[in-house]
Design a protein around this motif. Structure first.
Motif, short mmCIF file in Angstrom:
data_model
loop_
_atom_site.label_atom_id
_atom_site.label_comp_id
_atom_site.label_asym_id
_atom_site.label_seq_id
_atom_site.Cartn_x
_atom_site.Cartn_y
_atom_site.Cartn_z
N HIS A 51 0.82 -1.20 0.00
CA HIS A 51 0.00 0.00 0.00
C HIS A 51 0.87 1.27 0.00
O HIS A 51 2.04 1.21 0.36
CB HIS A 51 -0.90 0.01 1.25
N GLU A 210 -1.74 -4.96 -7.88
CA GLU A 210 -1.31 -3.79 -8.65
C GLU A 210 -1.89 -3.77 -10.06
O GLU A 210 -1.87 -2.74 -10.73
CB GLU A 210 0.24 -3.74 -8.76
N TYR A 213 -6.56 -2.24 -11.27
CA TYR A 213 -7.17 -1.02 -11.83
C TYR A 213 -7.27 -1.12 -13.35
O TYR A 213 -8.34 -0.94 -13.94
CB TYR A 213 -6.37 0.22 -11.42
N SER A 230 -9.14 -0.17 0.87
CA SER A 230 -8.40 -0.61 -0.33
C SER A 230 -9.12 -0.17 -1.60
O SER A 230 -8.48 0.28 -2.56
CB SER A 230 -8.25 -2.13 -0.35
N THR A 234 -7.02 2.60 -3.95
CA THR A 234 -6.57 2.13 -5.28
C THR A 234 -7.34 2.83 -6.39
O THR A 234 -7.07 2.64 -7.55
CB THR A 234 -6.84 0.63 -5.42
#
Ligand code: GTR
Length: 347
Positions: A51, A210, A213, A230, A234
């Motif tokens: 994070h 990662e 998105y 989260s 993100t």
């Protein structure tokens, strides 16, 4: 002539004075350097988190680093590599086993791939609420699950909070398991999460955190599942605006220390690291509460469609095959029974 010599005397005095000053300066600079030399760290620990720096888990690590540095008088320094700089969870867990990373903060879901008993913390709809989870984590079961990590080269130092995980997607709100049908849902690299999502009727897609998105943005996946902080940090909400609060699991975060490094440390340093980890757990849990609220508020302000699920029994029924699979292991069966009994005591 007289005048000139007076001027000369004054200049000479000034020159002597300034030389003296610079001598003093260099002497004090020297002592600073010496001081620095004195507190030069003897032990430099490398820690990892996926994070960003302002997320509660990373903040927990920074707190631990400060605690260690202060209490060891600068002898122990812990560097925090945040934002998955050292790799995604699966890779960093391996690096921790090899000793390339000394301390790793990860979610327990990928850890269930290594240490089987950890699965009980990921079981769907097992925990009633945060209090139930804390009773288990802070009691003898939580301690035992950490001890079970040792044969895999990991020393478990404690658990951070991660709230409850729920589904989010880019198409529709989920009210019943059928609403998940046909959706490609990203999961962590963890068999129990794959099994759970499949049992609920969606198509599980394991993927590194990662990459989520872009995968949502390009339509490679339709949704994922996670807690509010989260989902917010993100910015997944920008590309998947339906968040349905089914709270299917309460998988906490765990602090994994490399056994390779641990074995090289003195008893006193191990004690200090345990103490620092414990202090950071208290700090992180406090922060978690604030961040959870803040994230939810900001998500609502951003126009995210958050829905409650009234009929959770249909979800619980749908995951029964997951229980059948994992209850075959007598150790897991016993632990699940104990966890349920702790939940009943809370009623
Ligand atoms: C978060 C957790 C991360 C990572 C992520 C994921 O809740 O804090 O470390 O495990 O979930 O879904 O990959």
């Amino acid at each position: 002539m007289r005048k000139i010599s007076w001027l000369g005397v004054v200049l000479l005095v000034l020159l002597i004075f300034s030389c003296k000053k610079s001598e003093e300066k260099s002497a004090s600079a020297k002592s600073l350097a010496e001081q620095k030399k004195e507190i030069k760290p003897e032990i430099i620990l490398k820690s990892a988190d996926d994070h960003p720096p302002d997320y509660p888990t990373t903040q927990g690590l920074f707190y631990m680093a400060k605690y260690l540095e202060e209490k060891s008088g600068g002898r122990i320094k812990m560097r925090v590599y945040h934002s998955a700089q050292l790799g995604s969870e699966k890779e960093t867990i391996e690096q921790t086993q090899f000793g390339a990373i000394d301390l790793n903060r990860v979610n327990i879901n990928p850890v269930t791939q290594i240490s089987k008993t950890m699965i009980v913390l990921a079981m769907p709809f097992l925990f009633k609420n945060e209090e139930h989870l804390h009773r288990v984590l802070d009691g003898k079961i939580g301690k035992k699950l950490l001890e079970d990590l040792e044969p895999y080269g990991l020393v478990g130092l404690g658990y951070y909070d991660a709230g409850a995980r729920s589904f989010y997607n880019s198409h529709r709100p989920i009210y019943k398991p059928e609403d998940l049908k046909g959706l490609k849902i990203r999961v962590q690299k963890s068999q129990i999460m794959i099994d759970m999502v499949r049992a609920l009727g969606a198509s599980p897609t394991p993927m590194a955190f990662e990459e989520v998105y872009t995968a949502l943005q390009t339509g490679v996946i339709d949704g994922a599942e996670n807690n509010f902080p989260s989902y917010y940090y993100t910015r997944h909400y920008e590309v998947a605006k339906y968040y349905s609060l089914d709270k299917h699991c309460w998988s906490p975060e765990v602090l994994l220390f490399s056994k390779k490094t641990w074995e090289r440390l003195s008893e006193a340093d191990r004690r200090l690291i345990k103490e620092a980890a414990f202090a950071s757990v208290i700090h992180q849990r406090k922060l978690w509460k604030e961040y959870e609220k803040k994230a939810e508020q900001r998500l609502r302000q951003a126009g995210v469609k958050i829905n409650q699920i009234k009929e959770i029994t249909a979800f619980q029924k749908a995951v029964e095959p997951v229980y059948e699979k994992y209850l075959k292991d007598p150790k897991i069966k016993e632990l699940i029974q104990e966890i349920k009994a702790i939940g009943e005591e809370l009623e």
